[in-house]
Design a protein around this motif. Structure first.
Motif, PDB file in Angstrom:
ATOM      1  N   THR A 261       0.837  -1.199   0.000  1.00 27.89           N
ATOM      2  CA  THR A 261       0.000   0.000   0.000  1.00 27.89           C
ATOM      3  C   THR A 261       0.873   1.252   0.000  1.00 27.89           C
ATOM      4  OG1 THR A 261      -1.791  -1.152   1.134  1.00 27.89           O
ATOM      5  CG2 THR A 261      -1.779   1.272   1.279  1.00 27.89           C
ATOM      6  N   GLN A 262       1.931   1.239   0.799  1.00 29.00           N
ATOM      7  CA  GLN A 262       2.832   2.391   0.854  1.00 29.00           C
ATOM      8  C   GLN A 262       3.665   2.520  -0.423  1.00 29.00           C
ATOM      9  OE1 GLN A 262       2.629   4.818   3.081  1.00 29.00           O
ATOM     10  NE2 GLN A 262       0.874   3.637   3.769  1.00 29.00           N
ATOM     11  N   VAL A 263       4.030   1.395  -1.026  1.00 25.71           N
ATOM     12  CA  VAL A 263       4.733   1.434  -2.322  1.00 25.71           C
ATOM     13  C   VAL A 263       3.836   2.101  -3.362  1.00 25.71           C
ATOM     14  CG1 VAL A 263       5.584   0.017  -4.252  1.00 25.71           C
ATOM     15  CG2 VAL A 263       6.263  -0.534  -1.904  1.00 25.71           C
ATOM     16  N   SER A 264       2.563   1.730  -3.349  1.00 26.50           N
ATOM     17  CA  SER A 264       1.603   2.326  -4.285  1.00 26.50           C
ATOM     18  C   SER A 264       1.486   3.833  -4.065  1.00 26.50           C
ATOM     19  CB  SER A 264       0.241   1.657  -4.122  1.00 26.50           C
ATOM     20  OG  SER A 264      -0.707   2.261  -4.955  1.00 26.50           O
ATOM     21  N   ALA A 265       1.469   4.264  -2.813  1.00 24.91           N
ATOM     22  CA  ALA A 265       1.369   5.696  -2.513  1.00 24.91           C
ATOM     23  C   ALA A 265       2.608   6.442  -3.003  1.00 24.91           C
ATOM     24  CB  ALA A 265       1.185   5.904  -1.009  1.00 24.91           C
ATOM     25  N   ALA A 266       3.797   5.870  -2.787  1.00 23.26           N
ATOM     26  CA  ALA A 266       5.036   6.514  -3.234  1.00 23.26           C
ATOM     27  C   ALA A 266       5.087   6.564  -4.765  1.00 23.26           C
ATOM     28  CB  ALA A 266       6.254   5.778  -2.677  1.00 23.26           C
ATOM     29  N   THR A 267       4.656   5.491  -5.399  1.00 27.67           N
ATOM     30  CA  THR A 267       4.625   5.453  -6.862  1.00 27.67           C
ATOM     31  C   THR A 267       3.675   6.514  -7.414  1.00 27.67           C
ATOM     32  OG1 THR A 267       5.134   3.095  -6.855  1.00 27.67           O
ATOM     33  CG2 THR A 267       4.149   3.981  -8.866  1.00 27.67           C
ATOM     34  N   SER A 268       2.506   6.629  -6.807  1.00 25.32           N
ATOM     35  CA  SER A 268       1.538   7.645  -7.233  1.00 25.32           C
ATOM     36  C   SER A 268       2.099   9.050  -7.048  1.00 25.32           C
ATOM     37  CB  SER A 268       0.231   7.503  -6.454  1.00 25.32           C
ATOM     38  OG  SER A 268      -0.409   6.302  -6.785  1.00 25.32           O
ATOM     39  N   ALA A 269       2.804   9.260  -5.950  1.00 25.94           N
ATOM     40  CA  ALA A 269       3.393  10.579  -5.693  1.00 25.94           C
ATOM     41  C   ALA A 269       4.440  10.917  -6.757  1.00 25.94           C
ATOM     42  CB  ALA A 269       4.003  10.619  -4.297  1.00 25.94           C
ATOM     43  N   LEU A 270       5.281   9.951  -7.115  1.00 26.33           N
ATOM     44  CA  LEU A 270       6.273  10.185  -8.161  1.00 26.33           C
ATOM     45  C   LEU A 270       5.614  10.438  -9.512  1.00 26.33           C
ATOM     46  CD1 LEU A 270       9.119   7.650  -7.345  1.00 26.33           C
ATOM     47  CD2 LEU A 270       9.316  10.142  -7.496  1.00 26.33           C
ATOM     48  N   GLU A 271       4.562   9.681  -9.800  1.00 24.05           N
ATOM     49  CA  GLU A 271       3.852   9.894 -11.053  1.00 24.05           C
ATOM     50  C   GLU A 271       3.237  11.294 -11.099  1.00 24.05           C
ATOM     51  OE1 GLU A 271       1.102   6.623 -11.152  1.00 24.05           O
ATOM     52  OE2 GLU A 271       2.612   5.240 -11.938  1.00 24.05           O
ATOM     53  N   SER A 272       2.742  11.768  -9.977  1.00 28.23           N
ATOM     54  CA  SER A 272       2.171  13.103  -9.915  1.00 28.23           C
ATOM     55  C   SER A 272       3.226  14.171 -10.200  1.00 28.23           C
ATOM     56  CB  SER A 272       1.531  13.331  -8.543  1.00 28.23           C
ATOM     57  OG  SER A 272       1.005  14.623  -8.446  1.00 28.23           O
ATOM     58  N   VAL A 273       4.413  13.996  -9.643  1.00 28.84           N
ATOM     59  CA  VAL A 273       5.516  14.927  -9.916  1.00 28.84           C
ATOM     60  C   VAL A 273       5.874  14.874 -11.400  1.00 28.84           C
ATOM     61  CG1 VAL A 273       7.970  15.390  -9.509  1.00 28.84           C
ATOM     62  CG2 VAL A 273       6.452  14.938  -7.576  1.00 28.84           C
ATOM     63  N   ALA A 274       5.972  13.666 -11.942  1.00 33.37           N
ATOM     64  CA  ALA A 274       6.325  13.515 -13.357  1.00 33.37           C
ATOM     65  C   ALA A 274       5.291  14.186 -14.254  1.00 33.37           C
ATOM     66  CB  ALA A 274       6.455  12.029 -13.716  1.00 33.37           C
ATOM     67  N   LEU A 275       4.023  14.008 -13.956  1.00 33.19           N
ATOM     68  CA  LEU A 275       2.978  14.631 -14.772  1.00 33.19           C
ATOM     69  C   LEU A 275       3.016  16.151 -14.659  1.00 33.19           C
ATOM     70  CD1 LEU A 275       0.000  12.174 -14.215  1.00 33.19           C
ATOM     71  CD2 LEU A 275       1.351  12.491 -16.307  1.00 33.19           C
TER      72      LEU A 275
END
Length: 127
Positions: A74-88
């Motif tokens: 769950t925390q990996v998913s949150a970190a991945t989403s956060a990085l994707e948000s920065v990338a976008l």
């Protein structure tokens, strides 16, 4: 016009819908005058990246402490989403500033910027 990009924990970083003083990359790969599309929001991006860094450290602790697998995932998913948000956000700024300026100038610079942006989108989609 300002648009919010929701990040982890509900905080928002903002991008500007207009133009910046973004310039086409020099042969060395950097902006000629050091101004990039994200420059106006640099502090916000750095804050978000530091928060993500903290999330990743938390993941390390969770593994060291033998936490439950699903909680870690769950925390990996949150970190991945956060990085994707920065990338976008960075991609949006690049398109709205650097690519738009190159298109306005036209010629080979515009074609190179469009190709570069297309390649960046492809990398994001594959990741």
């Amino acid at each position: 016009m300002r648009r919010g990009l929701a990040g982890p924990g509900g905080f928002a970083a903002y991008t500007l819908g207009g133009y910046n003083n973004c310039v086409a990359p020099a042969a060395s790969g950097g902006a000629e005058d050091g101004v990039h599309g994200y420059t106006q929001n640099k502090d916000s991006y750095l804050k978000r990246l530091r928060r993500i860094e903290g999330q990743v450290r938390g993941l390390q602790r969770m593994v060291e402490e033998d936490q439950y697998c699903i909680d870690i995932l769950t925390q990996v998913s949150a970190a991945t989403s956060a990085l994707e948000s920065v990338a976008l956000g960075l991609l949006e700024e690049h398109l709205g500033h650097c690519v738009a300026q190159a298109i306005a100038e036209g010629g080979d610079t515009a074609n190179a910027k469009i190709r570069e942006a297309s390649d960046a989108v492809a990398r994001l989609v594959r990741s």
